[in-house]
Enzyme design. Structure first.
Site, PDB file in Angstrom:
ATOM      1  N   LYS A  29       0.948  -0.923  -0.104  1.00  0.00           N
ATOM      2  CA  LYS A  29      -0.139   0.184  -0.039  1.00  0.00           C
ATOM      3  C   LYS A  29       0.908   0.869  -0.180  1.00  0.00           C
ATOM      4  CE  LYS A  29      -3.806  -0.056   2.769  1.00  0.00           C
ATOM      5  NZ  LYS A  29      -5.389  -0.152   2.199  1.00  0.00           N
ATOM      6  N   ARG A 100      -3.730   2.720   8.502  1.00  0.00           N
ATOM      7  CA  ARG A 100      -3.569   1.398   7.870  1.00  0.00           C
ATOM      8  C   ARG A 100      -2.477   0.865   7.487  1.00  0.00           C
ATOM      9  NH1 ARG A 100      -7.940   2.655   4.217  1.00  0.00           N
ATOM     10  NH2 ARG A 100      -8.726   4.758   3.602  1.00  0.00           N
ATOM     11  N   GLY A 109      -7.539  -7.776   4.812  1.00  0.00           N
ATOM     12  CA  GLY A 109      -9.355  -7.791   5.653  1.00  0.00           C
ATOM     13  C   GLY A 109      -8.166  -7.799   6.603  1.00  0.00           C
ATOM     14  N   MET A 111      -5.203  -7.754   8.261  1.00  0.00           N
ATOM     15  CA  MET A 111      -5.441  -6.381   9.597  1.00  0.00           C
ATOM     16  C   MET A 111      -5.932  -5.041  10.035  1.00  0.00           C
ATOM     17  SD  MET A 111      -1.417  -7.327   8.899  1.00  0.00           S
ATOM     18  CE  MET A 111      -0.607  -6.372   7.341  1.00  0.00           C
ATOM     19  N   ARG A 373      -3.522  -1.710  -6.205  1.00  0.00           N
ATOM     20  CA  ARG A 373      -2.663  -2.826  -5.765  1.00  0.00           C
ATOM     21  C   ARG A 373      -3.158  -3.929  -7.250  1.00  0.00           C
ATOM     22  NH1 ARG A 373      -5.797  -5.439  -0.595  1.00  0.00           N
ATOM     23  NH2 ARG A 373      -7.554  -5.147  -1.430  1.00  0.00           N
ATOM     24  N   HIS A 491     -16.070  -8.218   1.600  1.00  0.00           N
ATOM     25  CA  HIS A 491     -14.942  -9.212   2.344  1.00  0.00           C
ATOM     26  C   HIS A 491     -14.959 -10.565   2.068  1.00  0.00           C
ATOM     27  CE1 HIS A 491     -13.286 -11.477   5.497  1.00  0.00           C
ATOM     28  NE2 HIS A 491     -12.044 -11.272   5.078  1.00  0.00           N
ATOM     29  N   ARG A 653       6.556 -49.404 -12.016  1.00  0.00           N
ATOM     30  CA  ARG A 653       8.489 -49.952 -11.061  1.00  0.00           C
ATOM     31  C   ARG A 653       7.202 -51.376 -10.517  1.00  0.00           C
ATOM     32  NH1 ARG A 653       7.727 -46.614  -6.285  1.00  0.00           N
ATOM     33  NH2 ARG A 653       5.920 -47.880  -5.586  1.00  0.00           N
ATOM     34  N   SER A 799      15.316 -42.091 -11.515  1.00  0.00           N
ATOM     35  CA  SER A 799      14.176 -41.229 -11.089  1.00  0.00           C
ATOM     36  C   SER A 799      13.680 -40.809  -9.405  1.00  0.00           C
ATOM     37  CB  SER A 799      12.599 -42.184 -11.112  1.00  0.00           C
ATOM     38  OG  SER A 799      11.537 -41.172 -11.135  1.00  0.00           O
ATOM     39  N   CYS A 866      10.231 -38.334  -8.840  1.00  0.00           N
ATOM     40  CA  CYS A 866       8.346 -39.143  -9.760  1.00  0.00           C
ATOM     41  C   CYS A 866       7.861 -39.310  -8.025  1.00  0.00           C
ATOM     42  CB  CYS A 866       8.131 -40.026  -9.395  1.00  0.00           C
ATOM     43  SG  CYS A 866       9.457 -41.835  -9.170  1.00  0.00           S
ATOM     44  N   TYR A 886      12.565 -34.666 -16.772  1.00  0.00           N
ATOM     45  CA  TYR A 886      11.241 -34.382 -16.561  1.00  0.00           C
ATOM     46  C   TYR A 886      11.287 -34.865 -15.080  1.00  0.00           C
ATOM     47  CZ  TYR A 886      10.971 -39.600 -16.052  1.00  0.00           C
ATOM     48  OH  TYR A 886      11.683 -40.615 -14.893  1.00  0.00           O
TER      49      TYR A 886
HETATM   50  C1  PEP Z   1       9.132 -42.360  -3.317  1.00  0.00           C
HETATM   51  O1  PEP Z   1       9.321 -42.353  -2.823  1.00  0.00           O
HETATM   52  O2  PEP Z   1       8.466 -40.660  -4.076  1.00  0.00           O
HETATM   53  C2  PEP Z   1       7.942 -42.460  -4.237  1.00  0.00           C
HETATM   54  C3  PEP Z   1       7.486 -42.210  -5.849  1.00  0.00           C
HETATM   55  O3  PEP Z   1       7.531 -44.150  -4.036  1.00  0.00           O
HETATM   56  P1  PEP Z   1       6.625 -44.580  -3.027  1.00  0.00           P
HETATM   57  O4  PEP Z   1       5.641 -43.493  -3.421  1.00  0.00           O
HETATM   58  O5  PEP Z   1       5.156 -45.597  -3.927  1.00  0.00           O
HETATM   59  O6  PEP Z   1       7.435 -44.525  -1.949  1.00  0.00           O
HETATM   60 MG    MG Z   2       9.479 -44.975  -2.910  1.00  0.00          MG
END
Ligand code: PEP
Ligand code: MG
Length: 929
Positions: A29, A100, A109, A111, A373, A491, A653, A799, A866, A886
């Site tokens: 502000k 303010r 809103g 604070m 803002r 609000h 897997r 991975s 993953c 990836y």
């Molecule tokens: C992990 O451990 O990050 C994974 C992807 O395997 P899981 O969650 O199946 O143990």
């Molecule tokens: Mg795991």
């Protein structure tokens, strides 16, 4: 004086000591008030006490901070007085101020604010003399007492069902004087109110209302600092990942009055539509009112533009005659001010290159800007505005991609009402479409009941006359919010849009009775616990429960995703175990499967028996017999997945979880199992008992299973490769990547790889055909990261399983962390849940080491992630900087990851700061210290 020593920054008359770049020090502000001055906007003069002073207050207390700022505040006040031609606290020619809050990130809103500060019984007389408007002066005085007593002196209703003590006095006066609307109160009424208010303050707080304006000012400054740590502000920060140590600035500004009569007004506006993103200036105003009246939703305000007013009337089923007479737009009532406002809003958008949320006041025909803002907006609006601004030439492609918060895309993927179910639903009322989405749930009237509902996994709709920031937790817990009062800028509406929650506001026909916990709409009476459904995109309110269905994505969404893909260097894959999930992810743009957890396939009805038989078998022969039953089922499942991902890589897997996760724990199922296996129930139970482990997550699982029972890996490899070859004949291209879980040593990896390659040779020979495949490993044991150079001798890809890697690096059990993580987060021991946001400094170091070592051994090593972090934007940025190929995440997070991957690439290019290409170094960015 350097900026850090300076405690106060002034602005006014188109000059300012700060600018928009100084948000850290002056709050959003304060920085924007300076900036608006610098670009020539009409802004009442004022000054900002820095966020550093809030930090000083938090560490050293009131005396230290007041000592530090006193002199500079006095000097800055002189500047206001000079520009206003009046004097703070003067009895004859008084100047009033507003106080303010305003932190670096907007916290709407959460604070505190105090208006009309500087009034007392003597100043009132002087102001009446000066303005000749006793009604306005007494009204301002009673408002000031009300606000100040609540904010600074802590005067609040005793319980949630109780009315505010001041509102009670107002109701009582209305009753006594026969007044129906606030606008009918006279100066004398307000004067009486002031005296009743002061008595009530004395009674409630056992102190007199302060009369010295400077005492009032210091009280207000401290209260604003205090409001940084009030419960709702702390909660809001947690919710939005805003650090607790930023602190708030305090803005003190000369008051301008929207409540000086019919040529005065106050309003809030958005340069575009914050629900849909449509390029339509819109907003609401109230004649003869102060700012908080618009946001508090006490009076339903009028629309600023004629177009907006007509749309509003059509939703509210009001005829054009009634609209024009009773609810005219600002465009009609004050055309020249309206034009000025239009010019200002255009200028602001061009200047900031973003949609603005502005507050203004009109005092006796003169327009003043009080705030601008970057506006909060829904996910849909965010996407549309970014694309539109790109088309309008305001943003280049990179800026447009950076403009969208990846997490907000989640909202677009939310379900909508199923048209079939909607056709049968009973429409009972209509409110304003304050925040889009579809919500269905049981009615609750209080925020804590909404929280309770959420704890019990019940869907609830929070129904309120109006919401206040106190209701924040309840709003988060509810599926949707319905308010009887308030407009699009109330609000409830602003906060709901910010959090992407469905909200219908201003359901004027709703009569809410908190005491009896009912809401009446005409003759219909709904009780707490009854089901209702809200459509936040149309404002329609339905009785009962309505089924929902998947959302349809807009063209703008597709355009954004196409743009993002041009910049992302990482691919985005998905974690999917069924053809259905794989298809959904592919529709969202997944470029492969990064993790197919084969164990999930074994939980289904027809497979679990064979699986259990395998687990409970006495010896290898018994296991092989059961595995032979599983083979065709596993092969068929995999064919489905390969088909869905035709032409894209699929990482499968091998079996990972401890085997006792599959065995029956209930007597009923144990009996069934015993019958099936033709053994006694006792034998089944003994076998199950023998499988007990003290630390199953560190036990007989992952590649330890495949190495001790190689026949399992053998069967799974066979199923994968046979499925791929079978599909080849049908012209479907399967690209299998076989992944070994939980590897910790090279020997473990080598042993598994050998099983895979030997099985592959057999399968290829039997089938007279072959298929390309690769064998790699999860990196989820810290040791694997440290010896990744060795493991890469055998593994063709890595991975990162950051769920297990986080578990093992911290030594926090994934399944038990819920017992202490909330405490750690609340007390700042951890800044984020490391299972959600990758711990870049700890776990991240292991990832970096593993990636570097792996690539040193095998330069073409494919690297991905993953774990859950593969769908979390800050973690994705880290993965990009580490050089991963990836990220893989759940299907519904694929678009989020695509955008986050693009943003990471753009940011890196923009920074072109090679140092960033490692772990982040500034303390503020650290996830954990
Ligand atoms: C992990 O451990 O990050 C994974 C992807 O395997 P899981 O969650 O199946 O143990
Ligand atoms: Mg795991």
């Amino acid at each position: 004086m350097t900026n850090l020593q300076k405690t106060v920054f002034t602005f006014g008359s188109k000059k300012a000591q700060g600018d928009a770049s100084m948000k850290d020090l002056l709050g959003g502000k304060g920085a924007n008030l300076c900036e608006m001055n610098l670009i020539g906007m009409p802004v009442p003069p004022g000054f900002t006490i820095t966020t550093e002073m809030c930090k000083l207050y938090n560490s050293e207390g009131k005396v230290a901070v007041l000592e530090k700022i006193k002199e500079e505040v006095h000097t800055a006040m002189l500047q206001i007085e000079d520009q206003m031609g009046s004097k703070f606290g003067d009895n004859l020619n008084p100047c009033l101020v507003s106080v303010r809050s305003g932190s670096r990130a907007s916290m709407p809103g959460m604070m505190d604010t105090i208006l009309n500060l500087g009034l007392n019984d003597k100043v009132v007389e002087g102001l009446i003399e000066k303005t000749g408007n006793p009604r306005f002066v007494w009204d301002s005085y009673r408002r000031f007492i009300q606000m100040y007593s609540e904010v600074v002196m802590g005067m609040k209703p005793k319980s949630k069902e109780d009315e505010d003590p001041f509102e009670e006095i107002i109701d009582q006066l209305k009753h006594e004087k026969g007044v129906k609307l606030d606008s009918e109160f006279t100066a004398e009424h307000f004067k009486e109110m002031v005296s009743l208010f002061k008595n009530a303050v004395k009674q409630f707080t056992a102190t007199d209302f302060p009369t010295d304006p400077w005492e009032q000012l210091w009280g207000a400054v401290i209260a604003v600092f205090d409001s940084w740590t009030n419960e709702r502000a702390v909660y809001y920060r947690r919710l939005n990942h805003i650090p607790d140590d930023w602190g708030t600035a305090v803005n003190i500004q000369a008051m301008v009055f929207g409540n000086m009569g019919e040529s005065s007004a106050t309003g809030v506006a958005f340069t575009r539509d914050s629900s849909t993103g449509e390029n339509l200036f819109n907003g609401e105003y109230l004649i003869n009112a102060q700012g908080e009246d618009v946001v508090a939703g006490i009076r339903t305000p009028q629309q600023i533009t004629l177009e907006g007013s007509r749309r509003w009337a059509s939703v509210a089923a009001i005829t054009e005659e009634v609209r024009a007479e009773k609810f005219p737009s600002l465009e009609e009532t004050m055309p020249s001010i309206f034009q000025e406002l239009i010019d200002i809003q255009k200028k602001l958008e061009l200047h900031y290159k973003d949609m603005q949320d502005i507050e203004f006041t009109i005092q006796e025909g003169k327009l003043w800007m009080l705030q601008t803002r970057n506006a909060k907006r829904t996910g849909a609006a965010m996407v549309r505005i970014a694309i539109d601004m790109h088309k309008e030439g305001l943003l280049d492609e990179e800026a447009a991609v950076l403009r969208v918060d990846p997490n907000k895309l989640d909202e677009l993927l939310h379900p909508v009402f199923d048209p079939k179910s909607l056709n049968q639903a009973a429409l009972v009322a209509q409110g304003l479409p304050a925040s889009p989405g579809a919500a269905t749930g049981q009615i609750v009237f209080f925020a804590d009941d909404a929280e309770l509902g959420a704890e019990e996994n019940r869907a609830v709709i929070l129904v309120r006359i109006e919401t206040s920031p106190e209701d924040l937790k309840g709003m988060v817990a509810a599926q949707g919010i319905l308010t009887a009062r308030g407009g699009m800028t109330s609000h409830a509406a602003v906060v709901a849009r910010g959090m992407g929650k469905c909200c219908v506001s201003g359901g004027e026909r709703l009569q809410i009775d908190y005491k009896n916990r009912t809401v009446s709409i005409g003759d219909l009476v709904l009780k707490e616990g009854d089901w209702i459904s809200l459509n936040g995109s149309t404002g329609k309110i339905y009785k009962g429960k309505i089924e929902t269905t998947a959302a349809v994505l807009s063209d703008d969404f597709d355009t954004l995703m196409e743009m993002a893909d041009k910049y992302a260097t990482m691919k985005v894959r998905t974690n999917a175990d069924t053809p259905k999930d794989a298809e959904v992810a592919r529709r969202f743009g997944a470029q492969g499967i990064g993790l197919c957890r084969t164990e999930h396939m074994f939980f289904e009805e027809d497979k679990i028996m064979a699986m259990r038989e395998m687990i409970l078998a006495e010896d290898e022969a018994g296991r092989r017999k059961a595995l032979a039953k599983l083979l065709p089922m596993q092969r068929k499942d995999l064919e489905g997945i390969f088909e869905a991902m035709n032409g894209l890589p699929v990482t499968i897997r091998l079996l990972d979880p401890p085997l006792h996760e599959f065995v029956p724990h209930e007597l009923e199922n144990q009996k069934e199992m015993a019958e099936e296996m033709r053994i006694s129930v006792k034998s089944v139970q003994d076998k199950i008992a023998s499988m007990h482990e003290f630390n199953p997550m560190l036990g007989h699982r992952g590649c330890r299973l495949g190495n001790t029972y190689p026949e399992i890996s053998e069967m799974q490899t066979r199923a994968i490769l046979e499925a791929a070859i079978n599909l080849k004949k049908a012209g479907i291209k399967a690209l299998p990547e076989i992944m070994i879980p939980l590897t910790g040593t090279l020997a473990e990896m080598q042993m598994q790889k050998q099983i895979v390659t030997e099985t592959a040779e057999k399968v290829f020979l039997e089938k007279g055909d072959s298929i390309a495949y690769s064998v790699g490993t999860m990196i989820e044991v810290p040791r694997a990261a440290l010896v990744a150079d060795r493991i890469a001798e055998s593994a063709e890809f890595f991975s990162f399983g950051t769920n297990d890697l986080t578990q093992m690096t911290f030594g926090y059990s994934r399944d038990d962390a819920g017992k202490f993580l909330p405490f750690y987060l609340e007390n700042g021991i951890l800044k984020n849940d490391p299972f959600q946001v990758l711990d870049q400094n700890g776990v991240g170091q292991l990832i970096k080491i593993a990636a570097e070592k792996g690539l040193a051994t095998r330069p073409d090593l494919k690297i991905g992630i993953c774990g859950e972090h593969g769908g979390e934007p800050s973690s994705i940025e880290f993965c990009h900087l580490v050089g991963m190929n990836y990220v893989s995440c759940s299907p519904f997070r694929v678009p989020i990851a695509r955008l986050a991957a693009a943003q990471a690439a753009i940011k890196e290019k923009k920074n072109s700061n090679k140092e960033v290409n490692s772990i982040k170094k500034t303390e503020e960015d650290l996830v954990l210290l």
